[in-house]
Scaffold this active site. Structure first.
Site, PDB file in Angstrom:
ATOM      1  N   ARG A 118      -6.720 -49.233 -15.556  1.00  0.00           N
ATOM      2  CA  ARG A 118      -8.076 -49.405 -15.001  1.00  0.00           C
ATOM      3  C   ARG A 118      -9.182 -49.162 -16.015  1.00  0.00           C
ATOM      4  O   ARG A 118     -10.331 -48.936 -15.641  1.00  0.00           O
ATOM      5  CB  ARG A 118      -8.285 -48.528 -13.755  1.00  0.00           C
ATOM      6  CG  ARG A 118      -7.357 -48.884 -12.597  1.00  0.00           C
ATOM      7  CD  ARG A 118      -7.790 -48.199 -11.311  1.00  0.00           C
ATOM      8  NE  ARG A 118      -6.969 -48.635 -10.194  1.00  0.00           N
ATOM      9  CZ  ARG A 118      -5.864 -48.012  -9.800  1.00  0.00           C
ATOM     10  NH1 ARG A 118      -5.452 -46.937 -10.439  1.00  0.00           N
ATOM     11  NH2 ARG A 118      -5.179 -48.470  -8.782  1.00  0.00           N
ATOM     12  N   LYS A 140     -18.479 -58.602 -23.720  1.00  0.00           N
ATOM     13  CA  LYS A 140     -17.783 -59.714 -23.075  1.00  0.00           C
ATOM     14  C   LYS A 140     -16.363 -59.788 -23.618  1.00  0.00           C
ATOM     15  O   LYS A 140     -16.162 -59.879 -24.826  1.00  0.00           O
ATOM     16  CB  LYS A 140     -18.500 -61.033 -23.338  1.00  0.00           C
ATOM     17  CG  LYS A 140     -19.674 -61.297 -22.417  1.00  0.00           C
ATOM     18  CD  LYS A 140     -20.178 -62.723 -22.599  1.00  0.00           C
ATOM     19  CE  LYS A 140     -21.286 -63.040 -21.618  1.00  0.00           C
ATOM     20  NZ  LYS A 140     -21.771 -64.435 -21.755  1.00  0.00           N
ATOM     21  N   GLU A 182     -23.487 -69.139 -35.063  1.00  0.00           N
ATOM     22  CA  GLU A 182     -24.036 -68.091 -34.202  1.00  0.00           C
ATOM     23  C   GLU A 182     -25.283 -67.468 -34.814  1.00  0.00           C
ATOM     24  O   GLU A 182     -26.171 -67.006 -34.093  1.00  0.00           O
ATOM     25  CB  GLU A 182     -22.974 -67.026 -33.924  1.00  0.00           C
ATOM     26  CG  GLU A 182     -21.793 -67.497 -33.087  1.00  0.00           C
ATOM     27  CD  GLU A 182     -22.138 -67.705 -31.609  1.00  0.00           C
ATOM     28  OE1 GLU A 182     -23.278 -67.404 -31.207  1.00  0.00           O
ATOM     29  OE2 GLU A 182     -21.265 -68.181 -30.852  1.00  0.00           O
ATOM     30  N   LYS A 224     -29.209 -59.341 -30.356  1.00  0.00           N
ATOM     31  CA  LYS A 224     -28.235 -59.299 -29.265  1.00  0.00           C
ATOM     32  C   LYS A 224     -28.242 -57.944 -28.578  1.00  0.00           C
ATOM     33  O   LYS A 224     -28.150 -57.867 -27.346  1.00  0.00           O
ATOM     34  CB  LYS A 224     -26.829 -59.620 -29.786  1.00  0.00           C
ATOM     35  CG  LYS A 224     -25.825 -59.702 -28.635  1.00  0.00           C
ATOM     36  CD  LYS A 224     -24.584 -60.471 -28.962  1.00  0.00           C
ATOM     37  CE  LYS A 224     -23.759 -60.692 -27.706  1.00  0.00           C
ATOM     38  NZ  LYS A 224     -22.476 -61.369 -27.990  1.00  0.00           N
ATOM     39  N   GLU A 234     -25.109 -60.053 -17.585  1.00  0.00           N
ATOM     40  CA  GLU A 234     -25.566 -61.406 -17.310  1.00  0.00           C
ATOM     41  C   GLU A 234     -25.709 -61.609 -15.804  1.00  0.00           C
ATOM     42  O   GLU A 234     -25.351 -62.660 -15.248  1.00  0.00           O
ATOM     43  CB  GLU A 234     -24.590 -62.428 -17.897  1.00  0.00           C
ATOM     44  CG  GLU A 234     -25.216 -63.775 -18.228  1.00  0.00           C
ATOM     45  CD  GLU A 234     -24.283 -64.689 -19.005  1.00  0.00           C
ATOM     46  OE1 GLU A 234     -23.983 -65.779 -18.500  1.00  0.00           O
ATOM     47  OE2 GLU A 234     -23.850 -64.296 -20.106  1.00  0.00           O
ATOM     48  N   ARG A 241     -29.720 -62.498 -20.865  1.00  0.00           N
ATOM     49  CA  ARG A 241     -28.424 -62.654 -21.510  1.00  0.00           C
ATOM     50  C   ARG A 241     -27.921 -64.090 -21.468  1.00  0.00           C
ATOM     51  O   ARG A 241     -27.149 -64.510 -22.331  1.00  0.00           O
ATOM     52  CB  ARG A 241     -27.394 -61.692 -20.908  1.00  0.00           C
ATOM     53  CG  ARG A 241     -26.077 -61.737 -21.664  1.00  0.00           C
ATOM     54  CD  ARG A 241     -25.296 -60.473 -21.636  1.00  0.00           C
ATOM     55  NE  ARG A 241     -24.154 -60.576 -22.525  1.00  0.00           N
ATOM     56  CZ  ARG A 241     -23.315 -59.592 -22.803  1.00  0.00           C
ATOM     57  NH1 ARG A 241     -23.511 -58.400 -22.267  1.00  0.00           N
ATOM     58  NH2 ARG A 241     -22.307 -59.777 -23.616  1.00  0.00           N
ATOM     59  N   ASN A 245     -26.165 -68.125 -24.452  1.00  0.00           N
ATOM     60  CA  ASN A 245     -25.257 -69.261 -24.275  1.00  0.00           C
ATOM     61  C   ASN A 245     -25.837 -70.567 -24.811  1.00  0.00           C
ATOM     62  O   ASN A 245     -25.269 -71.642 -24.571  1.00  0.00           O
ATOM     63  CB  ASN A 245     -24.930 -69.434 -22.783  1.00  0.00           C
ATOM     64  CG  ASN A 245     -24.101 -68.288 -22.242  1.00  0.00           C
ATOM     65  OD1 ASN A 245     -23.098 -67.911 -22.832  1.00  0.00           O
ATOM     66  ND2 ASN A 245     -24.534 -67.710 -21.137  1.00  0.00           N
ATOM     67  N   HIS A 248     -23.572 -73.389 -25.926  1.00  0.00           N
ATOM     68  CA  HIS A 248     -22.194 -73.087 -25.570  1.00  0.00           C
ATOM     69  C   HIS A 248     -21.627 -73.989 -24.479  1.00  0.00           C
ATOM     70  O   HIS A 248     -20.419 -74.248 -24.460  1.00  0.00           O
ATOM     71  CB  HIS A 248     -22.061 -71.621 -25.168  1.00  0.00           C
ATOM     72  CG  HIS A 248     -22.033 -70.684 -26.329  1.00  0.00           C
ATOM     73  ND1 HIS A 248     -23.058 -70.620 -27.258  1.00  0.00           N
ATOM     74  CD2 HIS A 248     -21.101 -69.784 -26.742  1.00  0.00           C
ATOM     75  CE1 HIS A 248     -22.755 -69.713 -28.172  1.00  0.00           C
ATOM     76  NE2 HIS A 248     -21.582 -69.207 -27.889  1.00  0.00           N
ATOM     77  N   HIS A 252     -18.237 -75.499 -25.377  1.00  0.00           N
ATOM     78  CA  HIS A 252     -17.016 -75.170 -24.641  1.00  0.00           C
ATOM     79  C   HIS A 252     -16.316 -76.426 -24.139  1.00  0.00           C
ATOM     80  O   HIS A 252     -15.080 -76.475 -24.056  1.00  0.00           O
ATOM     81  CB  HIS A 252     -17.335 -74.250 -23.465  1.00  0.00           C
ATOM     82  CG  HIS A 252     -17.640 -72.842 -23.866  1.00  0.00           C
ATOM     83  ND1 HIS A 252     -18.127 -71.906 -22.988  1.00  0.00           N
ATOM     84  CD2 HIS A 252     -17.524 -72.207 -25.056  1.00  0.00           C
ATOM     85  CE1 HIS A 252     -18.310 -70.761 -23.615  1.00  0.00           C
ATOM     86  NE2 HIS A 252     -17.938 -70.918 -24.869  1.00  0.00           N
ATOM     87  N   HIS A 265     -14.411 -72.221 -32.794  1.00  0.00           N
ATOM     88  CA  HIS A 265     -15.453 -71.957 -31.803  1.00  0.00           C
ATOM     89  C   HIS A 265     -16.843 -72.202 -32.384  1.00  0.00           C
ATOM     90  O   HIS A 265     -17.692 -72.861 -31.767  1.00  0.00           O
ATOM     91  CB  HIS A 265     -15.331 -70.520 -31.303  1.00  0.00           C
ATOM     92  CG  HIS A 265     -16.452 -70.105 -30.404  1.00  0.00           C
ATOM     93  ND1 HIS A 265     -16.657 -70.668 -29.168  1.00  0.00           N
ATOM     94  CD2 HIS A 265     -17.450 -69.185 -30.575  1.00  0.00           C
ATOM     95  CE1 HIS A 265     -17.727 -70.114 -28.600  1.00  0.00           C
ATOM     96  NE2 HIS A 265     -18.226 -69.224 -29.431  1.00  0.00           N
TER      97      HIS A 265
END
Length: 374
Positions: A118, A140, A182, A224, A234, A241, A245, A248, A252, A265
């Site tokens: 957990r 993330k 980035e 960031k 987000e 936030r 993206n 992206h 993606h 990426h």
């Protein structure tokens, strides 16, 4: 010189150290002394940096799990392998996982840490430019799925980040360019001064000038960290936030189309940035000359500005419709109002999107692709 930052999240705030020689320096790890530590890395990184890190932490190879390298390894199956290893080692809830590598290792290790018993602590030791300026900061974590990128994951903040800029000296040129996507993104979405600096100093960064590289990493991490502190999970619709993206959703789609096999990426993000700038111009949000500045900087960074030759506008539409940022059946895109100012919207003229997709999917002899560059 070490540059020290902090990601401010109340009692879960954590330090971010940037500098040369951090990984092999035992003094870097004062706060980890006495803790049960385990390292996850990949074969490429292990060959160069695992032994120095093990020595600095007084660990042995049995304390490390080494995966193959590459985006294809960011899977639930590999996460399960790491979980089995931790369970077999009887690591307790007070153990700490260390992610030594690029974005794939950081995302996968953080995800494992988020679900093992957990949730246990983990540390990011990013070894690529892309991971140092982006994926190691903000919590993330996740793995990919055949239906889309990062569809399985969790928010789980590290307890520390060590960005050793010496590791960038061994990056292949293609990986360095992927990381620059980035960096350019940060300038485009929220730091016009950084964008102008990149226009001036890009050759120095490509040449791995230590001061230019450290300055770029620090500015991106500051941006960031500030955004994450405002909107950690987000959770705000169209909140700060989501701006991270930028590019992206387009990128993606390319990664999913190519099954994570041929495009890095950062290469996909670079193309996505060019497409976002183009669509912003078509909507009348971004001046044509600024859209051209974005395209030129992306090209100077040696990033692709055309999608795979077989990819069609319909491919983009169907894959973008599966994106995590789709809400209430509507696609949300991050677009630009100016260099250094981005905004999230689901209320856009679809004709502008169609025109952008048609433009970029039209073959051009002058534009390269990641497959050709590879």
């Amino acid at each position: 010189m070490r540059r020290l930052l902090s990601v401010e999240l109340g009692e879960r705030s954590y330090p971010l150290a940037i500098g040369a020689g951090l990984l092999a320096d035992p003094e870097s790890y004062a706060e980890l002394r006495g803790k049960t530590l385990r390292i996850v890395t990949d074969a490429n990184v292990a060959a160069r940096y695992l032994d120095p890190v093990l020595d600095a932490l007084n660990l042995t190879r049995e304390h490390a799990f080494v995966l193959p390298a590459g985006e294809l390894q960011k899977t639930w199956a590999n996460a399960e392998q790491v979980l089995d290893w931790l369970l077999a080692s009887r690591i307790a809830r007070d153990g700490v996982l260390i992610a030594l590598g690029g974005g794939v290792i950081g995302d996968l290790t953080g995800f494992v840490a988020s679900i093992y018993q957990r949730g246990i602590a983990f540390v990011q030791m990013p070894t690529t430019l892309l991971s140092q300026v982006d994926s190691s900061v903000g919590g993330k974590t996740g793995v990919n799925h055949a239906r889309g990128k990062n569809l399985i994951g969790a928010f789980h903040q590290p307890i520390a980040v060590f960005a050793d800029t010496d590791t960038l000296n061994t990056l292949p040129p293609r990986e360095l360019s992927a990381g620059l996507a980035e960096v350019i993104k940060c300038g485009m979405l929220g730091d016009a001064a950084l964008f102008a600096r990149l226009e001036r100093d890009l050759d120095a960064i490509l040449g791995l000038d230590p001061n230019a590289v450290a300055e770029a990493v620090e500015r991106c991490c500051k941006l960031k960290a500030r955004i994450v502190a405002l909107d950690e999970r987000e959770s705000l619709a169209g909140g700060p936030r989501t701006l991270l993206n930028l590019g992206h959703t387009f990128g993606h789609a390319v990664e999913t189309f190519t099954r994570y096999e041929t495009w890095l990426h950062g290469e996909a993000v670079g193309l996505g940035l060019a497409m976002a700038a183009d669509m912003s111009m078509r909507l009348g949000w971004l001046k044509p000359e600024d859209a051209e500045r974005c395209l030129k900087l992306i090209e100077r960074a040696k990033l692709p500005v055309r999608p795979p030759a077989a990819m069609t506008p319909d491919d983009f539409r169907s894959l973008m419709a599966r994106d995590k940022k789709v809400a209430a059946g509507k696609l949300r895109l991050v677009l630009m109002r100016a260099i250094g100012e981005a905004a999230t919207t689901a209320d856009f003229d679809v004709a502008a999107l169609d025109a952008t997709l048609d433009h970029f999917c039209t073959p051009s002899d002058a534009a390269g692709t990641a497959t050709q560059a590879a």
